[in-house]
Design a protein around this motif. Sequence first.
Motif, mmCIF file in Angstrom:
data_model
loop_
_atom_site.group_PDB
_atom_site.id
_atom_site.type_symbol
_atom_site.label_atom_id
_atom_site.label_comp_id
_atom_site.label_asym_id
_atom_site.label_seq_id
_atom_site.Cartn_x
_atom_site.Cartn_y
_atom_site.Cartn_z
ATOM 1 N N GLU A 113 -9.569 -0.640 11.088
ATOM 2 C CA GLU A 113 -10.014 -0.979 9.736
ATOM 3 C C GLU A 113 -9.680 0.108 8.724
ATOM 4 O O GLU A 113 -9.554 -0.180 7.542
ATOM 5 N N ASP A 114 -9.538 1.344 9.180
ATOM 6 C CA ASP A 114 -9.335 2.451 8.251
ATOM 7 C C ASP A 114 -7.890 2.935 8.178
ATOM 8 O O ASP A 114 -7.615 3.991 7.629
ATOM 9 N N ALA A 115 -6.958 2.165 8.719
ATOM 10 C CA ALA A 115 -5.553 2.583 8.705
ATOM 11 C C ALA A 115 -4.680 1.458 8.145
ATOM 12 O O ALA A 115 -5.024 0.285 8.276
ATOM 13 N N PRO A 116 -3.570 1.816 7.535
ATOM 14 C CA PRO A 116 -2.651 0.779 7.056
ATOM 15 C C PRO A 116 -2.182 -0.090 8.226
ATOM 16 O O PRO A 116 -2.163 0.345 9.376
ATOM 17 N N ASN A 117 -1.828 -1.305 7.920
ATOM 18 C CA ASN A 117 -1.328 -2.210 8.953
ATOM 19 C C ASN A 117 -0.113 -2.958 8.427
ATOM 20 O O ASN A 117 0.278 -2.787 7.274
ATOM 21 N N SER A 118 0.466 -3.788 9.247
ATOM 22 C CA SER A 118 1.729 -4.440 8.888
ATOM 23 C C SER A 118 1.555 -5.793 8.197
ATOM 24 O O SER A 118 2.548 -6.449 7.919
ATOM 25 N N TRP A 119 0.337 -6.217 7.903
ATOM 26 C CA TRP A 119 0.139 -7.506 7.225
ATOM 27 C C TRP A 119 0.907 -7.577 5.907
ATOM 28 O O TRP A 119 1.635 -8.551 5.680
ATOM 29 N N PRO A 120 0.822 -6.582 5.016
ATOM 30 C CA PRO A 120 1.614 -6.667 3.780
ATOM 31 C C PRO A 120 3.123 -6.707 4.044
ATOM 32 O O PRO A 120 3.846 -7.470 3.397
#
Length: 131
Positions: A113-120
């Motif tokens: 929850e606190d890290a960037p992810n690849s959804w965008p």
Amino acid sequence: MSWDVLLLPLPADLSSIDDLPSDHEPPPIGNRSEIHQALRSAVSEVDLTDPNWGEVLGPTWVIDLGIGENDPVESVMLHVRGGEDDVLPLIFRISQALGCRPFDCSTGDLLTEDAPNSWPAFQTFRDRAID
């Protein structure tokens, strides 16, 4: 085209899937009725008409939940379609309700929850591919 997130019962302190021993066998998440009950508790609007496939409709997205035919259930696959970041908290709520960690199939990373992810990045890729 969907962004696929696999929910697996993995240790909470695991920072990378690569840190698992090669012989690691995750335990089952639970039996089918436990999975359905946990999903209904986490997301009251989940449609479980088909016990193997759930569906959650959001304002700009849909999540298909691949529960499968096996009982006990070993993993749940989320197929996320659409857009907007408001789907992310729901992914984490479902993961927590099932006692699982979300694994991003497109990057091979565990989502936090606190890290960037690849959804965008997935949305950008999908939009370019569709155009």
